[in-house]
Design a protein around this motif. Sequence first.
Motif, PDB file in Angstrom:
ATOM      1  N   TRP A 110      -4.581   5.643   2.373  1.00  0.00           N
ATOM      2  CA  TRP A 110      -3.746   4.523   1.923  1.00  0.00           C
ATOM      3  C   TRP A 110      -4.544   3.621   0.993  1.00  0.00           C
ATOM      4  O   TRP A 110      -5.656   3.207   1.320  1.00  0.00           O
ATOM      5  CB  TRP A 110      -3.254   3.723   3.127  1.00  0.00           C
ATOM      6  N   PHE A 111      -3.931   3.299  -0.166  1.00  0.00           N
ATOM      7  CA  PHE A 111      -4.565   2.427  -1.155  1.00  0.00           C
ATOM      8  C   PHE A 111      -3.534   1.452  -1.726  1.00  0.00           C
ATOM      9  O   PHE A 111      -2.333   1.698  -1.650  1.00  0.00           O
ATOM     10  CB  PHE A 111      -5.173   3.251  -2.294  1.00  0.00           C
ATOM     11  N   PRO A 112      -3.994   0.325  -2.307  1.00  0.00           N
ATOM     12  CA  PRO A 112      -3.048  -0.646  -2.884  1.00  0.00           C
ATOM     13  C   PRO A 112      -2.229  -0.026  -4.017  1.00  0.00           C
ATOM     14  O   PRO A 112      -2.744   0.732  -4.829  1.00  0.00           O
ATOM     15  CB  PRO A 112      -3.968  -1.745  -3.429  1.00  0.00           C
ATOM     16  N   LYS A 113      -0.940  -0.374  -4.048  1.00  0.00           N
ATOM     17  CA  LYS A 113      -0.086   0.045  -5.154  1.00  0.00           C
ATOM     18  C   LYS A 113       0.456  -1.148  -5.941  1.00  0.00           C
ATOM     19  O   LYS A 113       0.811  -1.017  -7.109  1.00  0.00           O
ATOM     20  CB  LYS A 113       1.072   0.908  -4.670  1.00  0.00           C
ATOM     21  N   TYR A 123       0.836  -1.196   0.000  1.00  0.00           N
ATOM     22  CA  TYR A 123       0.000   0.000   0.000  1.00  0.00           C
ATOM     23  C   TYR A 123       0.877   1.255   0.000  1.00  0.00           C
ATOM     24  O   TYR A 123       2.014   1.237   0.463  1.00  0.00           O
ATOM     25  CB  TYR A 123      -0.909   0.024   1.236  1.00  0.00           C
TER      26      TYR A 123
END
Length: 240
Positions: free
Chosen positions: A224-227, A216
């Motif tokens: 926060w987000f998935p990368k 993330y």
Amino acid sequence: MRAYSLSIAALVILLLSSGSTVAQENTGIDPEALIEQILTVDAHQRERVKTVVLDAEYIEGKPDDMGGVKEENRFIKKVYLKFLPDTTWYYEEFLEYYEKGKLQSPEKRDKKAAERIEKKRKRKAKTIAWPILTPFYPENRKLYEITYEGVADEKIDGYVCHHFRVQAKEKSSDLINGDYYFEAETFHLVYVEFSPAKLVKKAMFKLNQLKMSIAYSKTPDGYWFPKQFDIRGKGRAAFL
């Protein structure tokens, strides 16, 4: 209410041939208090961010002799997430399809995309829309043993993190085992490695190993987000 447009990479490597919390050590930290704070932070983000659009690159390949990945298929797509109180809507828009590095026609792109969507439906595969904190939710705690492993020995992506280990109490393909790393200052999830508690084994396909991880990253606003979502599997297919 906010909407975000971000980027995510997915790498798929395929080889065909009343719950409890345990403190691992006496750290003076209350694991239950940490979990409560983690869930509060997650709920706060879900309340404030309703829609996320991800620019995604999905790669399939096999390991090469150099320890890397030999690419076979690549999709460029957009992933749309809409967060609702009790679920998350997920939609994929396939933009480009590459086979062995060569751009394919829109017709072939759509055909291959449809095949993958159907396979995902049949396997009931989880996507990034599935709430990764599911084992920590109060209604699911009885299904898991959650062990607090203390502060991770090394920084994760530059962050000092609390480490939790999650173990399903029964072998079920609907449950997971995994290691979670939460940023020590904000309690957001930084990285997770997980596997199904039971692998799917069907007449025409036997899955021997499936390991997944999600990394993330933080937006300028502190969300926060998935990368990156990596999948590594081993299985055996039956051919007629």
